[in-house]
Design an enzyme around this catalytic site. Sequence first.
Site, PDB file in Angstrom:
ATOM      1  N   SER A   1       0.848  -1.182   0.000  1.00 39.93           N
ATOM      2  CA  SER A   1       0.000   0.000   0.000  1.00 39.93           C
ATOM      3  C   SER A   1       0.894   1.247   0.000  1.00 39.93           C
ATOM      4  O   SER A   1       1.653   1.437  -0.943  1.00 39.93           O
ATOM      5  CB  SER A   1      -0.953  -0.034   1.199  1.00 39.93           C
ATOM      6  N   ASP A   3      -8.660  -4.900  -5.999  1.00 41.26           N
ATOM      7  CA  ASP A   3      -8.168  -3.823  -5.142  1.00 41.26           C
ATOM      8  C   ASP A   3      -8.711  -2.504  -5.682  1.00 41.26           C
ATOM      9  O   ASP A   3      -8.223  -1.978  -6.676  1.00 41.26           O
ATOM     10  CB  ASP A   3      -6.637  -3.802  -5.144  1.00 41.26           C
ATOM     11  N   HIS A   6      -7.033  -5.653  -1.898  1.00 38.42           N
ATOM     12  CA  HIS A   6      -5.847  -4.991  -1.349  1.00 38.42           C
ATOM     13  C   HIS A   6      -5.020  -5.964  -0.528  1.00 38.42           C
ATOM     14  O   HIS A   6      -3.802  -5.850  -0.464  1.00 38.42           O
ATOM     15  CB  HIS A   6      -6.306  -3.811  -0.494  1.00 38.42           C
TER      16      HIS A   6
END
Length: 675
Positions: A539, A619, A651
């Site tokens: 991320s 995601d 994600h």
Amino acid sequence: MKRWMTGALVAATIAATSRADERPMTIDDLLAVKSVGDPQVSPEGAAVVYVVSELDKEAGKTNSSLWLVPTAGGEPRKLTSAPGTNNHPRWSPDGKTLAFVSSRGGSAQIWLLPIDGGEARQLTKLPIDVDGPLWSPKGDRIAFAAQVYPGKSPEETAVQDKVKEESKSKVRTYDHLMVRHWSAWDEGKKSHLFVADAKTGEAVDLTPKLEVNTPPAPFGGSGDYAWSHDGATLAFTAEPIENHAWSTNTDIWLVPVGGGEPKNLTESNPAADGSPEFSPDGGRLAYISQARPGFESDLWVLRIRDLATDKTIDASSYLDRPIQGFAWKSPTELIASIDDDGTVPIVALPASGARDGSHKLATGGANASVSVGPGGESFAYLHHTGDKPGEVYYKSGDAEAKALTSHNAPLLAQLDLSPMESFTFEGADGAKVQGWLMKPPGFDPNKKYPVLFLIHGGPQGAWHDEWHGRWNYPLFAAPGYALVAINPRGSTGFGQKFTDQISLDWTGKVYEDLMKGLDHALATYSFLDEDKVAAAGGSYGGFMVNWICGHTDRFKALVSHAGVFDLVSMYGSTEELWFPDWEYGGPPWEKLEHYLDRSPSLFAENFKTPTLVIHGALDFRVPDVQGLGMFTSLQRVGVPSRYVWFPDEGHWIAKPANRIVWWREVHDWLAKYLK
């Protein structure tokens, strides 16, 4: 003396043998870990019910079951054996019955289990799944959440779902944002708050007209609603009514259980409010709150509102630490888990807001999911560390906390797992910055070890001394790597000023903190091999890995998971627009220079380091085009690279078979350049 030495030699021999029998962790071990959660102390305080979840690797599913353990200690007893979901247990006020969610009937419904024996019976029989049962104070009703089309009943919702499923056209049309969130498209349904009769299961939607989710998606739960002391009212947290895609203004509402319009209790605060909990005497409502609209990582403060006067006091901001969860301990005191210097302690907080009454009740590692016993004299909670998965602990009065469960002890006895070691150093602007070190299995201080440098996401997050089910420290270290993990500028738990200092500065002080932290570790620990260092992040951590790729060649290899690559295109494809609006100062058409100066995509000509890029097709937080763009650029400039794309993941990589692939790819990539 001779006898003592003989005993010592025997003990040393046993310890050495035991140590020699230990081995590095494998992905099969990680998947075999039993996840212990949701402890709930019984009304009379004699037992704790909790949930144990186990992965069925072959089926690719998780089976969860309810367990019961005496608070005095003893062998836990399994209460449910049905496969599938059996979770979220809650005691009836008289302590005779457990309400829980089970999928044993084909869908997720509320079931009731007599605690003294007998078979569980199904309470709700709705044509849609339900979640999060909470008993009313009198035990005559149970609140829960379920997804419906606003204005439609559960039965009408099921019919509409079937029509959509059978339609030959799967087109979606939208007139406003969000069109998708986290890993799911908006299908028009919203989570609503229901109340069921505890005898008949007949259910009523208390929020039939609500056009947003309660609890808020995607991570809300039963902690977002609560019964009033008299059972006449429910408090609940709902998403922003307006501008959902760029507003953080969740609010707390009150709705009469007998019917009536909900009332917005926190309308005056344009920032986030959530997690309501009525005081034991019924006169006050505690909840967590933020002050700055649009900033999801503002300090979470515990507030207490007098329901008669509407006067609200601040009970925790003086700690300068975010509240992660709380419970009333008594009418005069609450207990809370806080994010604090890379750990999550449990603290006591006076309901008056007085600073001198605050003190820590549980420290070291991560401590959460608190359940208070009768009279506030005891509480159960989950405790875990970087080298030990969570188990149920119990603390009564001034006595030392004790572990009530040890579900993972047989597995842990086989593994060579090192504890996390904290260190500090001087970062950007001379600020004190904290980091973690984990030694590899079979550690020998006279040897040199390759280093894996971990960068956390958020960016307002932190590496804690905790057991992580996905980015698991021992499994990263298992091939023989020493781990270094820094909590740089932007990390939570080190004061709100420290957290704030990454906004509008994603590549400045934070980058300097990271590099100085790595330099400090390499200079301090002689067993770290400075010539064999790789970095990995997910991320925001993936963003920083992408940034590192264009700004230094000190690493032998990089791993970028779900990383942001191009800030401009990211704005138009992510879902929670309040995030880039705050972090970058506004949309790209207003702050284009800021976006361009900090976008890894514009520094691809400097890429040199071999990079593994990983992304999930579902995601929607950091869409997979970001990962593809990173890989495309690496290939175009001739840098060794590999793209791992999961069509059925978001994600986070969650499915057992995919987790195996993820770890195999990461370990193989690192071995290629560090061994």
